[in-house]
Design an enzyme around this catalytic site. Sequence first.
Site, mmCIF file in Angstrom:
data_model
loop_
_atom_site.group_PDB
_atom_site.id
_atom_site.type_symbol
_atom_site.label_atom_id
_atom_site.label_comp_id
_atom_site.label_asym_id
_atom_site.label_seq_id
_atom_site.Cartn_x
_atom_site.Cartn_y
_atom_site.Cartn_z
ATOM 1 N N ASP A 32 0.826 -1.211 0.000
ATOM 2 C CA ASP A 32 0.000 0.000 0.000
ATOM 3 C C ASP A 32 0.865 1.268 0.000
ATOM 4 O O ASP A 32 1.811 1.391 0.778
ATOM 5 C CB ASP A 32 -0.892 -0.018 1.241
ATOM 6 C CG ASP A 32 -2.023 0.999 1.190
ATOM 7 O OD1 ASP A 32 -1.924 1.966 0.411
ATOM 8 O OD2 ASP A 32 -3.010 0.813 1.918
ATOM 9 N N THR A 68 -7.298 3.875 -0.883
ATOM 10 C CA THR A 68 -6.961 2.465 -0.677
ATOM 11 C C THR A 68 -8.085 1.507 -1.054
ATOM 12 O O THR A 68 -7.881 0.580 -1.844
ATOM 13 C CB THR A 68 -6.550 2.231 0.784
ATOM 14 O OG1 THR A 68 -5.362 2.989 1.038
ATOM 15 C CG2 THR A 68 -6.279 0.760 1.057
ATOM 16 N N ASN A 89 -13.106 5.675 0.485
ATOM 17 C CA ASN A 89 -12.980 4.933 1.740
ATOM 18 C C ASN A 89 -14.182 5.166 2.644
ATOM 19 O O ASN A 89 -14.544 4.310 3.453
ATOM 20 C CB ASN A 89 -11.706 5.345 2.474
ATOM 21 C CG ASN A 89 -10.442 4.825 1.796
ATOM 22 O OD1 ASN A 89 -10.486 3.924 0.975
ATOM 23 N ND2 ASN A 89 -9.314 5.421 2.142
ATOM 24 N N ASP A 182 2.604 2.844 3.140
ATOM 25 C CA ASP A 182 1.534 3.833 3.241
ATOM 26 C C ASP A 182 1.438 4.449 4.644
ATOM 27 O O ASP A 182 1.373 5.673 4.788
ATOM 28 C CB ASP A 182 0.195 3.182 2.882
ATOM 29 C CG ASP A 182 -0.973 4.149 2.922
ATOM 30 O OD1 ASP A 182 -1.122 4.934 1.968
ATOM 31 O OD2 ASP A 182 -1.730 4.123 3.904
ATOM 32 N N HIS A 186 1.991 8.440 5.462
ATOM 33 C CA HIS A 186 0.994 9.336 6.061
ATOM 34 C C HIS A 186 1.571 10.071 7.275
ATOM 35 O O HIS A 186 1.395 11.280 7.420
ATOM 36 C CB HIS A 186 -0.242 8.543 6.497
ATOM 37 C CG HIS A 186 -1.211 8.265 5.396
ATOM 38 N ND1 HIS A 186 -1.903 9.262 4.745
ATOM 39 C CD2 HIS A 186 -1.605 7.099 4.827
ATOM 40 C CE1 HIS A 186 -2.698 8.720 3.824
ATOM 41 N NE2 HIS A 186 -2.534 7.411 3.852
ATOM 42 N N ASP A 229 -1.328 0.389 -4.804
ATOM 43 C CA ASP A 229 -2.613 0.974 -5.160
ATOM 44 C C ASP A 229 -2.518 2.432 -5.583
ATOM 45 O O ASP A 229 -3.328 2.920 -6.372
ATOM 46 C CB ASP A 229 -3.597 0.829 -3.994
ATOM 47 C CG ASP A 229 -3.010 1.304 -2.664
ATOM 48 O OD1 ASP A 229 -1.793 1.574 -2.602
ATOM 49 O OD2 ASP A 229 -3.762 1.389 -1.675
ATOM 50 N N HIS A 230 -1.546 3.153 -5.056
ATOM 51 C CA HIS A 230 -1.424 4.590 -5.317
ATOM 52 C C HIS A 230 -0.090 5.070 -4.774
ATOM 53 O O HIS A 230 0.678 4.282 -4.181
ATOM 54 C CB HIS A 230 -2.566 5.369 -4.652
ATOM 55 C CG HIS A 230 -2.731 5.050 -3.195
ATOM 56 N ND1 HIS A 230 -1.798 5.404 -2.237
ATOM 57 C CD2 HIS A 230 -3.716 4.383 -2.525
ATOM 58 C CE1 HIS A 230 -2.183 4.985 -1.054
ATOM 59 N NE2 HIS A 230 -3.349 4.351 -1.195
ATOM 60 N N HIS A 333 -2.963 10.916 -0.126
ATOM 61 C CA HIS A 333 -3.230 10.507 -1.504
ATOM 62 C C HIS A 333 -4.728 10.635 -1.711
ATOM 63 O O HIS A 333 -5.478 10.885 -0.768
ATOM 64 C CB HIS A 333 -2.754 9.075 -1.740
ATOM 65 C CG HIS A 333 -3.235 8.107 -0.692
ATOM 66 N ND1 HIS A 333 -4.460 7.472 -0.764
ATOM 67 C CD2 HIS A 333 -2.677 7.708 0.471
ATOM 68 C CE1 HIS A 333 -4.613 6.705 0.301
ATOM 69 N NE2 HIS A 333 -3.555 6.832 1.081
#
Length: 433
Positions: A32, A68, A89, A182, A186, A229-230, A333
């Site tokens: 992630d 996500t 989300n 991820d 963050h 995913d990103h 993101h």
Amino acid sequence: MYFIFYVLTISVCLSTWMFEVSGNKVLLISMDGFRWDYIEQVDTPNFDAFAVNGTRAQYINGSFVTKTFPSHFTMATGLYEESHGIIANSMYDPEFNEYFNKRSKETKWWDGGEPLWITARKQGLKSAAYFWPGDEAKIKGLRPNIHFKFDGTIPFRSRIDSAVQWLSDDIDLVMVYLSEPDTTGHLFGPNTPQVRSKVKEMDDLLGYIVDAFDKASLWDTVNVIITSDHGMTEVDYANKHVDLSNFIDMNVVDAIPTTGPTANILPRVDMEQEIIDNLTNVPHIKVYSKDDIPEHWHYKEHRRILPVLVVAEEGWVALKGPEEYSEPDLGAHGYDNTLSTMKPIFYARGPNIKQGFESLPFSIVDIYPLVCKLLCLKPAPNNGTLDNTKYFIVNDNSESCPRVTSSSSRNYLQIYMLAILSLFLISPIRNIL
């Protein structure tokens, strides 16, 4: 009697040979928030070696919104977010008059698409999912053969150990979700020593995966895909925000189920145009009516996409009010998926993957038909295409794919063959005896 036993043994061997699986297994791993250029910021010897022994893309193009749950369900189904319905989300469904969050497991939220683990099961293969978004929901009446309630405390290496064991047994498809880098991105922002350290950890994990496959002798039968995913970009909630309440009257708003890089707004009756007019010239955001959302985002056709969409400029966030200024995250993101900071990674290695090949960028929706191809499955309707990934597929088993069965299905076929052969072979033997 010994002759009868000998005939039966030969029958079992023949039936096993005749119905051997043609397609190879697949391990799909998502790391992630692994931005495509993290690889260039630190030494990643295991990713480098993986690319030499397989295929990599410099990056792939994620789905919009780059969040996500939507992105992972797009990867699993090959459908755009407007098609499968997991559009954020957190979201509101006007038909259900209910809100969705990451703990929502009810079928009604997830039945807009057919994920890989269901496609596999419907066609006789066995699947396992380790914390993949959506895997706890019953879809098309099924769940993966193996799945778990999410528990972020389970170590990554333990998840890999389980995946290797399953693939060594009778599971054909394993999908594993890993929450890093991820989480670290963050907390600290993407361009930090903490993220670079975490990327090295994920590189070490990839080395662990390769070693585990070497020890289990899986490289001849399992294709491994490592993707994400990103990406991630820097944010500052305290100083780089647009407070929507400064520009629109919140009394004319029924709901804003998500804020940050994007905000979906449900206006009260006949208030849509007023909200759009008031937000149109606000710096650092763009506002769209649902009908005017850019086509290339594939993000307008579902009822959960509300009448007004706000998309923030990269690095900025759209918030409902001062209560959201104190968000501690330094990375985020969810922005326009054409931004380079939102691009995911893609690596693949295995018996059906070309070695030392660098693919042109392709879309995250193309992963679903690619995995179906590797497993010899007929894909459900999807928005992806094999045209973008066929260049690195080798040892194509297309002609023999109709004969594919799972280990369990093969056992039934063996029994069937045994019964047929026994009718022809045992009866004459009785006469002789």
